[in-house]
Motif scaffolding. Structure first.
Motif, PDB file in Angstrom:
ATOM      1  N   THR A 249     -12.594  -0.204   6.910  1.00  0.00           N
ATOM      2  CA  THR A 249     -14.056  -0.056   6.949  1.00  0.00           C
ATOM      3  C   THR A 249     -14.529   0.801   5.778  1.00  0.00           C
ATOM      4  O   THR A 249     -15.456   1.595   5.907  1.00  0.00           O
ATOM      5  N   ALA A 250     -13.882   0.662   4.642  1.00  0.00           N
ATOM      6  CA  ALA A 250     -14.168   1.510   3.487  1.00  0.00           C
ATOM      7  C   ALA A 250     -15.644   1.449   3.120  1.00  0.00           C
ATOM      8  O   ALA A 250     -16.217   0.380   2.939  1.00  0.00           O
ATOM      9  N   VAL A 259     -15.837  -0.037  15.177  1.00  0.00           N
ATOM     10  CA  VAL A 259     -14.483  -0.580  15.347  1.00  0.00           C
ATOM     11  C   VAL A 259     -13.560   0.433  16.022  1.00  0.00           C
ATOM     12  O   VAL A 259     -12.757   0.071  16.895  1.00  0.00           O
ATOM     13  N   PHE A 260     -13.680   1.706  15.644  1.00  0.00           N
ATOM     14  CA  PHE A 260     -12.723   2.718  16.104  1.00  0.00           C
ATOM     15  C   PHE A 260     -13.370   3.777  17.000  1.00  0.00           C
ATOM     16  O   PHE A 260     -12.747   4.813  17.253  1.00  0.00           O
ATOM     17  N   ASN A 265     -11.354   7.514  16.535  1.00  0.00           N
ATOM     18  CA  ASN A 265     -10.000   7.760  17.033  1.00  0.00           C
ATOM     19  C   ASN A 265      -9.630   6.884  18.228  1.00  0.00           C
ATOM     20  O   ASN A 265      -8.731   7.223  18.996  1.00  0.00           O
ATOM     21  N   GLU A 266     -10.319   5.739  18.386  1.00  0.00           N
ATOM     22  CA  GLU A 266     -10.002   4.818  19.468  1.00  0.00           C
ATOM     23  C   GLU A 266      -9.337   3.564  18.913  1.00  0.00           C
ATOM     24  O   GLU A 266      -9.704   3.081  17.842  1.00  0.00           O
ATOM     25  N   ILE A 267      -8.378   3.039  19.661  1.00  0.00           N
ATOM     26  CA  ILE A 267      -7.654   1.863  19.201  1.00  0.00           C
ATOM     27  C   ILE A 267      -8.608   0.668  19.126  1.00  0.00           C
ATOM     28  O   ILE A 267      -9.457   0.495  20.008  1.00  0.00           O
ATOM     29  N   GLU A 277     -16.473 -10.224  14.896  1.00  0.00           N
ATOM     30  CA  GLU A 277     -17.888  -9.838  14.901  1.00  0.00           C
ATOM     31  C   GLU A 277     -18.067  -8.485  14.221  1.00  0.00           C
ATOM     32  O   GLU A 277     -19.021  -8.271  13.468  1.00  0.00           O
ATOM     33  N   GLN A 278     -17.149  -7.571  14.472  1.00  0.00           N
ATOM     34  CA  GLN A 278     -17.277  -6.219  13.935  1.00  0.00           C
ATOM     35  C   GLN A 278     -16.982  -6.143  12.442  1.00  0.00           C
ATOM     36  O   GLN A 278     -17.628  -5.380  11.719  1.00  0.00           O
ATOM     37  N   LEU A 279     -16.006  -6.912  11.985  1.00  0.00           N
ATOM     38  CA  LEU A 279     -15.550  -6.762  10.606  1.00  0.00           C
ATOM     39  C   LEU A 279     -16.006  -7.872   9.670  1.00  0.00           C
ATOM     40  O   LEU A 279     -15.999  -7.685   8.449  1.00  0.00           O
TER      41      LEU A 279
END
Length: 671
Positions: A249-250, A259-260, A265-267, A277-279
């Motif tokens: 997610t740079a 996403v995280f 810090n979530e998988i 959808e997210q990426l």
């Protein structure tokens, strides 16, 4: 005899013909770099040869090129232009094999390999040839240290109960001598060698196995957006020295939170559609240049392999260098090809068969391993499998970042470095979200905190965080070859299984997983069949597996309350009471009457090669004065303290041996 070779006389030379008397000899020119191969490269070469030699139908095995420049005059050596690391390793291997009486007649005499104008390096090789392990002042010369290190690594391979027996089989030695080949390519001495190296180093990058695997997976995905997601995840995961939450997610912290999780810090999700959808679909403007480039492919059918290779094999990696506080802070302990094999092992090899077969983690089999897996599926199932592998890849890489140790260059470098070149100290951090004020605005920034501090046992010296980091570093320096890092597979399988159940990964559970694997290997090491043992069944000398020494030091941390101890990269077994006594400083208080005790565990410690060389044939009392060396091993520290008290005799060795054996037995009883 003239050693001039026609410029177009390219030949496949068997290893057994490289150093025979009368053949062209080889010299490493002064402008070449020093010998630098370490345990990983040497083990890889030896195991590759073993793998080929032990096949039912063994064929010729090409190790690579040996580029040489013709001699200036008749009877002079050929200059080694390219391939000197491999050539030197083969020379040392042949010397070591020929020193064993059973192998000497097979190999025969060897003419020397010369390092031009580097007397210490040449003397180091000569010392190996003459079976003298010590080389004058080698600790002051990194080049000599490299050669001596290689000698010690190969010596311990040959002395090992497993590899040693395999390497000294007659069929393996004959295969090495006759079927293992180097392609010798001569170039004229008038060639501009600087230009030659420039061409060799800047020629068009060829497709590597990672590119081929990626392209083959991409062609099974029918939708362009599916391919974009795999490409994005793959590219981010390939950057092993940055946390994947930063690279995938740079430049988009809002997307990172999606996403995280809000704390980063979530998988990530295991749902391929949601991840897409997210990426991919969330915001076209947030996509990296790679995604914009690949999004022009809108066909609803899968790519051919050639199309996939052309479009996706050379994708660049985008990172937020400013957010990671420098480009070279963290160093992964494995490469991306090895990580891909780890992911495959975690998700596919649930029956434990992987642990008995090092070749499952051999990156030279990367293409074959993935091809076999995909080819085992019906064609209609392949797209489903690739989608699941995409989410598994991102999720396991996230877990890898949180739970597998790294090197952190911002920490004080010390004697725990795994190589002379690798900076920093062992670290075990999880990525989180922090922020700071810049004027009137708030700026998000990453923070790195200990993985097992919050909600566990605190940050004290006996914390779970410290124990886990110690045990992982012990396993890391025990199993240095990527193909033997099954402890990492077990650790990743454990945290992945817990994450799949949406349960919290605790330090207690993770430590139990690591200790179970270590103790299982320790039990195997202590029960391995050996021709000679001490009365309690422990192997002797170089035949003692490294896990015995490293796990002992791990246990001694608690036993001696030495929680600031750190594991260094140690490969050399040191005889505290030397096998050859220094007669000038002879002392009855430090002499063993029973020479069989020299090879007992009670008289041995695992140290660096340079320390082994530095100790030479000194008496234990003299060795005890080297406090820097004592820091490498708590077992060595105990031995040195006894020597400082006034003796290191038969009773001292037996007492120390029994204490160490009892410590190991107690650990196994707790399993």
């Amino acid at each position: 005899m003239s050693h001039s070779i026609a410029q177009n006389d390219v030949q496949a030379i068997a290893v057994g013909q490289l150093f025979v008397p009368g053949a062209p000899s080889y010299s490493v020119p002064l402008y070449q770099r020093n010998y630098t191969w370490g345990e990983e490269q040497i083990h890889r070469l030896v195991h590759d040869i073993l793998d080929e030699a032990e096949k039912e139908e063994s064929k010729d095995y090409f190790l690579g090129n040996l580029v040489v420049a013709n001699a200036r005059h008749n009877d002079e050596s050929l200059d080694v232009i390219d391939g000197q690391q491999r050539l030197t390793t083969l020379y040392i291997l042949l010397l070591k094999l020929s020193s064993r009486s059973s192998d000497k007649n097979l190999i025969g005499p060897l003419q020397p390999l010369i390092y031009e104008a580097r007397e210490k390096a040449t003397r180091a090789l000569r010392g190996i040839s003459e079976r003298h392990e010590q080389v004058e002042e080698e600790q002051n010369n990194r080049e000599d240290t490299g050669i001596i290190r290689a000698s010690a690594i190969i010596e311990q391979l040959l002395a090992g109960a497993n590899e040693g027996a395999r390497l000294q089989q007659r069929r393996v030695i004959e295969y090495l001598l006759t079927k293992v080949l180097l392609v010798r390519m001569p170039i004229d001495r008038s060639t501009d060698l600087n230009r030659y190296f420039e061409i060799m180093n800047t020629r068009g990058a060829q497709l590597n196995p990672v590119d081929i695997v990626k392209a083959r997976l991409l062609r099974y995905l029918p939708e362009s957006s599916d391919r974009q997601l795999l490409n994005r995840v793959w590219t981010a995961c390939a950057d092993m020295d940055h946390y994947v939450a930063m690279t995938v997610t740079a430049g988009d912290t809002a997307q990172r939170a999606e996403v995280f999780g809000p704390g980063w810090n979530e998988i990530p999700s295991s749902d391929f559609t949601r991840l897409k959808e997210q990426l991919v679909f969330r915001d076209a403007e947030s996509l990296s240049p790679v995604d914009h480039e690949t999004s022009v492919t809108t066909e609803s059918f899968a790519l051919t392999l050639d199309q996939a290779l052309e479009q996706y094999s050379q994708a660049p990696v985008t990172t937020e260098l400013a957010e990671t506080y420098g480009d070279e802070r963290f160093t992964s302990q494995i490469t991306f090809p090895t990580f891909l094999l780890q992911v495959l092992a975690v998700t596919e090899n649930r029956d434990g068969s992987l642990r008995a077969d090092d070749r499952q983690l051999d990156d030279k089999l990367l293409v074959q391993r993935f091809s076999d897996r995909v080819d085992s599926l019906q064609y209609s199932e392949r797209a489903v499998w690739v989608r699941k592998f995409t989410t598994d890849l991102l999720r396991i890489r996230f877990l890898f970042d949180q739970f597998i140790l790294k090197r952190d260059a911002t920490l004080m470098a010390g004697h725990e470095s795994t190589t002379d070149q690798e900076p920093g100290s062992w670290s075990l951090y999880r990525l989180g979200r922090s922020s700071y004020r810049r004027g009137s605005s708030k700026q998000d920034t990453p923070k790195y905190t200990s993985t097992f501090v919050d909600g566990e046992s605190g940050a004290g010296p006996r914390s779970l965080q410290r124990r886990i980091l110690l045990l992982q570093s012990a396993l890391r320096i025990t199993y240095t070859s990527p193909r033997t890092m099954h402890w990492m597979t077990e650790a990743l399988r454990y945290v992945n299984d817990v994450a799949v159940l949406n349960e919290h990964i605790t330090g207690d559970g993770f430590l139990r997983c690591l200790e179970s694997h270590a103790r299982k290997n320790l039990r195997l090491a202590m029960s391995s069949v050996s021709n000679d043992t001490s009365p309690d069944g422990m192997a002797l000398g170089f035949a003692i597996p490294r896990i015995v020494f490293t796990y002992l030091d791990y246990l001694l941390v608690d036993e001696m309350n030495q929680w600031d101890f750190t594991f260094s990269y140690r490969t050399s077994i040191e005889h505290f009471s030397p096998r050859t006594e220094d007669t000038e400083h002879s002392n009855d208080a430090y002499r063993l009457s029973d020479q069989d005790l020299l090879d007992w565990l009670g008289n041995l410690a695992l140290v660096t090669v340079s320390t082994n060389s530095m100790f030479s044939n000194y008496l234990p009392a003299q060795k005890a004065n080297n406090h820097a060396a004592r820091r490498q091993s708590l077992k060595l520290e105990l031995m040195a303290k006894q020597a400082e008290s006034g003796s290191w005799n038969d009773d001292d060795v037996k007492n120390h041996h029994e204490k160490m054996m009892e410590l190991l037995r107690r650990a196994l009883a707790d399993e």
